[in-house]
Design an enzyme around this catalytic site. Structure first.
Site, PDB file in Angstrom:
ATOM      1  N   TRP A   9     -11.956  13.094 -52.026  1.00  0.00           N
ATOM      2  CA  TRP A   9     -13.089  13.602 -52.810  1.00  0.00           C
ATOM      3  C   TRP A   9     -12.648  14.641 -53.824  1.00  0.00           C
ATOM      4  O   TRP A   9     -13.092  14.626 -54.976  1.00  0.00           O
ATOM      5  CB  TRP A   9     -14.189  14.149 -51.895  1.00  0.00           C
TER       6      TRP A   9
ATOM      7  N   ASP B 291     -17.311  21.941 -52.983  1.00  0.00           N
ATOM      8  CA  ASP B 291     -18.044  20.739 -52.569  1.00  0.00           C
ATOM      9  C   ASP B 291     -18.229  20.823 -51.057  1.00  0.00           C
ATOM     10  O   ASP B 291     -17.287  20.666 -50.301  1.00  0.00           O
ATOM     11  CB  ASP B 291     -17.229  19.493 -52.958  1.00  0.00           C
TER      12      ASP B 291
ATOM     13  N   LYS C 109     -25.257  13.413 -46.023  1.00  0.00           N
ATOM     14  CA  LYS C 109     -24.337  13.566 -44.894  1.00  0.00           C
ATOM     15  C   LYS C 109     -24.988  14.457 -43.822  1.00  0.00           C
ATOM     16  O   LYS C 109     -25.230  14.028 -42.719  1.00  0.00           O
ATOM     17  CB  LYS C 109     -23.012  14.192 -45.355  1.00  0.00           C
TER      18      LYS C 109
HETATM   19  C1  PLP Z   1     -19.904  11.562 -49.912  1.00  0.00           C
HETATM   20  C2  PLP Z   1     -19.229  12.665 -50.595  1.00  0.00           C
HETATM   21  C3  PLP Z   1     -19.257  12.794 -51.995  1.00  0.00           C
HETATM   22  C4  PLP Z   1     -19.922  11.783 -52.898  1.00  0.00           C
HETATM   23  O1  PLP Z   1     -21.270  11.824 -52.753  1.00  0.00           O
HETATM   24  P1  PLP Z   1     -22.218  10.836 -53.581  1.00  0.00           P
HETATM   25  O2  PLP Z   1     -23.554  11.395 -53.265  1.00  0.00           O
HETATM   26  O3  PLP Z   1     -21.993   9.454 -53.059  1.00  0.00           O
HETATM   27  O4  PLP Z   1     -21.868  10.950 -55.006  1.00  0.00           O
HETATM   28  C5  PLP Z   1     -18.620  13.870 -52.562  1.00  0.00           C
HETATM   29  N1  PLP Z   1     -17.972  14.778 -51.814  1.00  0.00           N
HETATM   30  C6  PLP Z   1     -17.923  14.677 -50.468  1.00  0.00           C
HETATM   31  C7  PLP Z   1     -17.195  15.709 -49.679  1.00  0.00           C
HETATM   32  C8  PLP Z   1     -18.544  13.614 -49.823  1.00  0.00           C
HETATM   33  O5  PLP Z   1     -18.491  13.517 -48.490  1.00  0.00           O
END
Ligand code: PLP
Length: 368
Positions: free
Chosen positions: A106, A175, A199
């Protein structure tokens, strides 16, 4: 409520608390005596105003967000923020580059996206094998950077920061898509925190962004108006139609966390759940192997391989199939890394992790 027949270990969109789903179901056709569903409410109505206001207040309580931070709810997912971050922050210091700490898929993706908009400095040597958060003393941080970026929990590899990077005053961007509200964090150490909802805090469609006030207003002229923090903050997330239903669900998840001991309790639970599973892996005499170094292991996404001969793909398939037959679903590792991945976000109960643990022990006994 009725016990579910399956335990969902999906990496995302992931399990939601049963109580949240039940409440949403109860309110589905007629929200708060409006006679309509949340989906049918104007985003400018008093009722929706209550929903979004309540969600923000609960989030502020849960994370103890200081007053000099703004909270917005936007679309575009974590991936949208991979673009929004550089478009809003790269010009903080004209001509400067941004530091990216790449520790998994990511953060690698976000660095690649940011490169479209400015100079990027990768503070760690390039690798394909993400299995550790290298010690901060080895990082090549630039004191002149516009910002330092990292991903707190690499959902695909199962690597998690156990500390907040020290940037000596350079704004820190994080993030937190896959571990937000799973442990206490000192928000005042960050410039920007963002997280997609699907998530740990809701369903797909909404993305949460927490921004320190003094970082707002520096966007690149080409920044799409939707992604401009100043526009979104200035309009309380209502510049255009926000993902209303997803924000509503997020609000219900925040209430659920508050009713269940807050972030401190989520942290305790995550420690307990992950310890149950890592102990089984570590005591399996090599039948299960976790490729991640001990003090970089994720509490949210536990990755491992199966087979005393290492990476026995047929045995891994058998594990996934038999687990599925036992109601333990979504355990397949990400297609880019293979193996098994167990995602145990806030909504997964301790007893559910224990149940998977029992299955793992039995599977080893029968397949050794
Ligand atoms: C799933 C995820 C993303 C991407 O998320 P989307 O909503 O599909 O764009 C980015 N960073 C992390 C850490 C993730 O787990």
């Amino acid at each position: 409520m009725e016990e579910k027949k399956v335990i969902n270990f999906s990496p995302g969109p992931a399990k939601l608390p049963e109580d949240v789903l039940a409440r949403a179901q109860k309110e589905f056709l007629n929200f708060n005596n409006t006679g309509v569903s949340v989906m049918e409410l104007s985003h400018r109505s008093a009722d929706f105003s209550q929903i979004i206001g309540h969600a923000e207040r609960d989030l502020r309580d849960l994370l103890e967000i200081p007053d000099n931070y703004k909270v917005i709810f936007v679309q575009g997912g974590g991936t949208g923020q991979f673009s929004a971050v550089p478009l809003n922050l790269i010009d903080l210091k004209p001509g400067a580059s941004a530091d990216y700490i790449v520790t998994g898929s990511w953060s690698a993706k976000s660095a690649k996206e940011a490169e479209k908009y400015g100079k990027i400095n990768r503070v760690l040597p390039k690798t394909e094998k993400y299995s550790v958060i290298p010690d901060q003393s080895t990082w090549n941080l630039s004191p002149e950077a516009s910002y330092v970026y990292y991903c707190a929990n690499e959902t695909i590899h199962g690597v998690e920061f156990q500390f907040i990077p020290e940037t000596n005053g350079v704004p820190l961007v994080c993030d937190m898509s896959s571990n937000i509200l799973s442990k206490r964090v000192d928000v005042s150490k960050f410039g920007v925190i963002f997280a997609g909802a699907q998530k740990n805090i809701g369903c797909a469609g909404a993305t949460l962004v927490i921004i320190r006030e003094d970082l707002i207003g520096f966007s690149d002229p080409i920044c799409p108006i939707l992604m401009d923090y100043k526009t979104q903050v200035g309009n309380n997330s209502l510049y255009n139609t926000p993902p209303t239903y997803s924000i509503y669900i997020m609000g219900l998840v925040f209430q659920w966390i508050k009713e269940h001991g807050g972030v401190a309790q989520m942290e305790k639970n995550s420690r307990q759940k992950s310890t149950i599973l890592y102990d089984i892996i570590d005591n399996s005499n090599g039948f299960y192997q976790c490729p991640i170094e001990r003090d970089s292991r994720s509490r949210m996404n536990i990755t491992f391989r199966i087979g005393v001969n290492f990476e026995d793909e047929a045995l891994e398939k058998k594990f996934i199939d038999e687990a599925h037959q036992n109601g333990l679903i979504s355990l397949k590792g990400h297609r880019s890394v293979g193996g098994i991945r167990v995602s145990i976000y806030n909504a997964v109960h301790v007893h559910e992790a224990e149940k998977l643990g029992e299955f793992m022990k039995n599977f080893q006994r029968l397949n050794i």
